[in-house]
Design an enzyme around this catalytic site. Structure first.
Site, short mmCIF file in Angstrom:
data_model
loop_
_atom_site.label_atom_id
_atom_site.label_comp_id
_atom_site.label_asym_id
_atom_site.label_seq_id
_atom_site.Cartn_x
_atom_site.Cartn_y
_atom_site.Cartn_z
N HIS A 168 0.77 -1.25 0.00
CA HIS A 168 0.00 0.00 0.00
C HIS A 168 0.80 1.30 0.00
CE1 HIS A 168 -2.97 -2.96 1.20
NE2 HIS A 168 -3.93 -2.09 1.05
N GLY A 219 -0.70 -2.13 -5.93
CA GLY A 219 -1.50 -3.30 -5.56
C GLY A 219 -2.91 -2.88 -5.20
N HIS A 220 -3.05 -1.76 -4.56
CA HIS A 220 -4.36 -1.16 -4.27
C HIS A 220 -4.40 0.16 -5.00
CE1 HIS A 220 -7.94 0.41 -2.51
NE2 HIS A 220 -7.99 -0.42 -1.50
N HIS A 297 -11.46 -7.32 -5.73
CA HIS A 297 -11.75 -6.41 -4.63
C HIS A 297 -12.50 -5.19 -5.16
CE1 HIS A 297 -10.61 -3.44 -1.46
NE2 HIS A 297 -10.67 -4.50 -0.67
N GLU A 349 -13.55 -9.36 -0.36
CA GLU A 349 -14.36 -8.12 -0.40
C GLU A 349 -14.63 -7.78 -1.86
OE1 GLU A 349 -11.60 -5.59 1.74
OE2 GLU A 349 -12.48 -6.17 3.65
N GLU A 365 -19.50 -3.08 0.55
CA GLU A 365 -18.76 -2.18 1.42
C GLU A 365 -19.09 -0.72 1.12
OE1 GLU A 365 -14.55 -3.00 1.44
OE2 GLU A 365 -14.10 -1.08 2.40
N CYS A 367 -17.22 1.82 1.26
CA CYS A 367 -16.18 2.40 0.42
C CYS A 367 -16.33 2.03 -1.05
CB CYS A 367 -14.80 1.92 0.88
SG CYS A 367 -14.26 2.70 2.41
N CYS A 445 -11.34 2.44 7.03
CA CYS A 445 -11.45 3.03 5.71
C CYS A 445 -12.81 3.69 5.49
CB CYS A 445 -11.14 2.03 4.61
SG CYS A 445 -12.29 0.67 4.47
N CYS A 446 -13.89 3.04 5.92
CA CYS A 446 -15.21 3.54 5.53
C CYS A 446 -15.60 4.86 6.18
CB CYS A 446 -16.28 2.47 5.77
SG CYS A 446 -16.03 1.03 4.71
#
Lengths: 679, 679
Positions: A168, A219-220, A297, A349, A365, A367, A445-446
């Site tokens: 990340h 990666g994200h 994801h 997810e 989710e 997010c 995160c959310c």
């Protein structure tokens, strides 16, 4: 692709949100979420797992200072693998180490972004002072070379960018950049923007198509769209080029992630073995232009697609736009809940396969729906088609708002469409589904994502091209726009989402302003007033209005909002024989609190006339819907036997009371259901 | 408890099964399963994972021989932890080590038990010779002190019984004992029985209530009922006492398993952390008499309950019987599929909470239904109430038979009630559900368990008390029984499960024989003939018949078998609004092969008249059921949109073709569904 048609978000400072509904949500964020989050970032919330976020910045800053003081003699710490999430062995005596998830830095960045948006609508010198101080702490951690990720600053720079798949760094960079641009645009202060640029320059020196540079990619995802934003804020093309490199490089063979050492796989070997589709998980299984199904994801996916749409617009890349369009259709035609939730499985997810939309094990989710809104606005910017805005509105009023309690104090990560609390407690397959919102998450995160979205709602409500103001969402606002050098002022009042009447007052004498008003897909009957003498044309779900404006023009739109029943595509096995109650943009649900337990025994009478009622949930006013129906009897079972000769179940007439889905779970733990049997 | 009312299984040799249906199943086991299994035990099945079972016995035997030859100088191997399942690093060059699951020995034991039963019905000198040789290999591995588990013989005796929770020594002992008793009873040969007794003596010396003895009990139950069997075969009370000790000790505080070192937890730490209910998993969370809900691993549970019922009968223990009754009711009133499948969740292969019976993620392990049959017969032995036999029949004809392909060559471990192949492939939550049967399993519990059950079906069909023959299942058989010193011969012919006519011929002149014929719960109308002059009384679901028998008595029963619809208790959320088609003891299902894909769009017309049809599946004759109904149209969707304004789905009339559930998945991979929408 016709670049002349492009439109862009309206600068936040050009809009003043006056809307009762959204102002309320924004005030919750300002008065509850932002202060709470600041406490959380500083580990000052009693009973909550510490975030360690600001602490990590402080330690990195301290190490930086020591390094400078010691000069050349200072030895960089050698990298030690601390796991995906590092928790102190002895919480009483923290060491000068990195704690928390590898992406913990991003908590600050989301917070500062929410703060920035909030300041545009509600100046607050004290909050701005706190933010400035936080920015100082963050900037103090930045390395001489521009690098700024506390996980590696603390644990050892020698492994920087060695695990792009899991660690990340580029994700944290992306969030930092989004926050920095927002804070700059809100306050004019460029301290954090400058830090983001230095980090971006470091990354642009490291990655790229040139020989000798690293060929990896995030990666994200998020850096893709963040770099575009940085480019638009600074005008520096290298940021746009870096974003394009990341997008173009993604999924090419040989797979970059295959070349990395992944400590995470050794830490959790089972995951590696089972996860044969781990590059689908990261949307890196194919070059992006060959991707035509939304997979993996869900948050990562829509963040990538948003960056792709940004690039498609800015570089007029038709093949990239075509991929965006396919991926958009894959989501909305096959993989989206009626609430605008996406990501049907908690495993990864992730998106499940087409039409697999289980209601009780949904991930959906918060997010991910936020990311869907990002994607929608970017598609709208390329092509203002109400298809995108309809989905954006659906996600906003339903899945996203459900993520936050009505008091702004607790949050859902997962937004199921059907909940039986007993099942969540006893069925491990539903362990990810909570029947009540949680205070805060270790992986936070959310809530901060929700805070930054809600605070910037107007930039989704409106976009503009040179002469046109696009109204995608209806909300009370005052908007200023220059058209052919003349200032146009547009004032909108509405009681959305509860009432469909919208009044638009325009002071635009002499301006060539064009209005483009979305005609929502849920509205079968829209009346207009005040269009006399105007040119009005409907196209792609927008009513385009041009006229000789005076300073006293008033348009009125009446979008009929009768309660309706929605059915799902027959391929959605979970929803066969069922209906969802909706009104306007709001999806409704049944709660046990109003209708008793065993909601699966309720049936909607599709022939009956629903009634609308003014009500409230926890003091928050709402339109409720009473829909006549039936309830199957449970008492008739022969001696409680599990099986019996079939007979038509005895039913009693009942009035089913529906509340807005986003308001569920505010009155204690109870059953909830969106899709109800209908006959 | 009234011991005079007890009844027992009929010795297998007193019954000759002549039934076309069951003879067919038994022949499959004899000609396909037993030979295949022998090859598998000896790692001679190409393409299948090696079992290593007989190899482990040989290595243990070799080590034994070396030990004897070396005398005192020989050093016992020190225990090395080899994991729950040990696989060779280099399959080409096997070392003299233990390979396979820790419970691999039991594969032999189940095989020898099936062989024993088969020999009673079909003498086969060649098979008996192979079995005798295998027994020699097994006995050669037995230690001087009687210990006989190859995992610890090979890996080190110093850790014997150190991990009762996971390491299955007492489980392997139980299966060995069951096999030994069966082989002794079938052939009169006591070589293996003697080995089992020596092992049992070793265990009885080690475990027990006396001071200094180990207070542990099996992690996977079966020894409890096996010891009862050994007691009944040998008359040695210490085996009965040991069984009682294991049962009484179970679940007492402090938990015995807490005192053990569990290597398994270190091997798989996540499991330990998550598994807060691990003693429920082993039914060791409470003393057995305090257990009133069937919980945990379903096979373990019903094996324990079977042992409890054995002990309750033999020791006339009312409190134990009361616990059995509660646990029975917990299963059949709240936790059993309509197919007789049990274990609703694959997590822990376990019972879920009451009424949680998902059709598509069911575990419903074949072995668990087999264990339910064990439990049922033992409850019948205490109290001949058709409640038990009805469930036994349901499990036999549906879940259990579904475990084996019609050609006897492939097997289901998991028996779902609804399958969409795409979901099994793409949804990890359904990864345990297979749409086609598998050749063999690394963990080969179900196929050999099925083999031993099917080969001994007559011992479930009949039990006897001194003067009474209980007929629980109807099948063609010839039975001999001594009553007051006189031989009674009963000959039964029937075409069950396809036809409800049963003819019972009795040659019992001068005998005080009483017949007790079960009146199945699925039959609403039973006609009888030939009861003139007899005393006939119905009680607890059995028709008790006494008369002055001649040598030419013929009774006839006509159990009406019309196709029927079954409904589930309204608390079973998965089955609301649905019905299952049944006829006689057979549960039916829809397959894609006969009805097209998307079975969720089919609806049964509950008012329509079903038709019965003679058909066949893969050459095996069966009664099929054509039930008129509807099929919702898929084509009407507006542009393939995911959601649309609700409208009544267009339906076309169709003839839904149902086949027996146990015959599904014999014609390739396809959708299957037991519970169908009904209106």
């Amino acid at each position: 692709m016709d670049s002349a048609r492009f439109n862009r978000e309206l600068p936040l400072r050009s809009v003043r949100v006056t809307d009762a509904f959204w102002k309320g949500e924004m005030e919750l964020v300002r008065t509850e979420v932002i202060p709470y989050q600041w406490k959380a970032l500083n580990d000052r919330v009693e009973g909550a797992a510490p975030s360690y976020c600001m602490r990590n910045f402080k330690i990195a800053g301290k190490m930086n200072r020591e390094k400078r003081e010691k000069g050349e003699a200072y030895e960089e710490p050698q990298y030690t693998f601390r796991g995906f999430e590092a928790t102190p062995e002895d919480p009483e005596h923290l060491k000068d180490e990195f704690y928390g998830f590898v992406f913990q830095d991003s908590d600050f960045s989301k917070w500062i972004e929410a703060v920035a948006y909030s300041l545009t609508q509600h100046p607050d010198p004290e909050l701005e002072r706190v933010a400035d101080e936080a920015i100082e702490l963050v900037c103090a951690a930045q390395q001489e070379d521009g690098y700024l990720d506390t996980y590696y600053i603390i644990n050892g720079r020698d492994k920087t960018f060695s695990n792009l798949r899991d660690h990340h760094e580029l994700y944290c960079f992306g969030h930092l950049t989004e926050g920095a641009v927002a804070y700059y645009q809100a306050t004019g202060k460029d301290r954090l923007l400058h830090a983001a640029c230095r980090f971006a320059d470091y990354i642009a020196d490291y990655f790229g198509p040139e020989e000798g540079k690293c060929k990896g990619y995030p990666g994200h995802e998020i850096a893709e769209m963040a770099l575009v934003r940085l480019y638009e804020a600074t005008g520096k093309e290298r940021y746009l080029n870096l974003s394009r490199f990341f997008v173009d490089q993604r999924g090419t063979r040989p797979y970059y992630f295959d070349t990395e050492r992944h400590e995470y796989d050794r830490e959790r070997p089972q995951r590696q073995q089972k996860d044969g589709l781990r590059y689908e998980y990261n949307q890196a299984h194919l070059p992006v232009r060959e991707q035509d199904e939304a997979v993996g994801h869900a948050v990562r996916a829509v963040y990538l697609y948003s960056g792709m749409a940004d690039l498609a617009r800015l570089t007029q890349d038709d093949s990239l736009y075509a991929a965006c369009e396919k991926l958009w259709n894959s989501i909305v035609n096959e993989k989206m809940y009626v609430t605008g939730g996406i990501g049907a499985t908690h495993l990864g997810e992730a998106f499940s396969y087409p039409y697999d939309l289980p209601n009780d094990t949904a991930y959906a989710e918060t997010c991910a729906s936020i990311g869907l809104i990002f994607f929608a606005r970017r598609m709208l910017e390329i092509h203002p088609d109400a298809r995108y805005a309809n989905v954006m509105e659906r996600a906003f009023y339903n899945c996203v708002l459900a993520g936050m309690a009505l008091d702004g104090k607790s949050f859902f990560y997962v937004n199921p469409l059907e909940v039986v609390p007993e099942a969540c407690r006893k069925d491990e397959r539903k362990a990810h589904v909570k029947a009540v919102r949680q205070k805060w998450f270790g992986c936070a995160c959310c809530p901060p994502n929700l805070a930054r979205l809600v605070s910037s709602v107007s930039s989704y409500a409106y976009t503009e091209s040179e002469d046109t103001l696009f109204v995608h969402l209806y909300m009370g606002s005052e908007i200023a726009k220059l058209v052919n050098g003349k200032r146009a002022e547009i004032s909108i009042t509405s009681a959305f989402p509860w009432d469909g009447a919208v009044t638009i007052r325009v002071r635009a004498k002499g301006s060539a302003l064009r209005l483009a008003l979305r005609m929502p897909d849920w509205c079968e009957d829209c009346q207009t007033e005040g269009l006399e003498g105007a040119q009005a044309e409907e196209k792609d779900g927008y009513l385009y209005i041009q006229k000789e404006w005076t300073d006293e023009d008033t348009l009125q739109m009446f979008f009929q909002m009768q309660p309706r029943l929605i059915g799902a595509n027959a391929k959605v096995r979970e929803d066969v024989g069922k209906a969802a109650v909706v009104r306007g943009p709001i999806v409704y649900c049944l709660e046990e609190r109003d209708n008793g337990a065993d909601l699966h025994l309720a049936t909607l009478d599709v022939e009956a006339e629903p009634k609308l009622a003014d009500g409230e949930i926890c003091g928050v006013p709402a339109k409720l819907i009473i829909w006549p129906g039936f309830r199957k009897s449970k008492t008739e079972e022969e001696n409680g036997a599990l099986y019996h000769t079939w007979h038509r179940a005895k039913k009693e007439r009942v009035e089913l009371k529906f509340i807005p889905y986003y308001m569920w779970a505010n009155r204690g733990e109870n059953e909830m259901q969106v899709w109800t049997n209908a006959e």
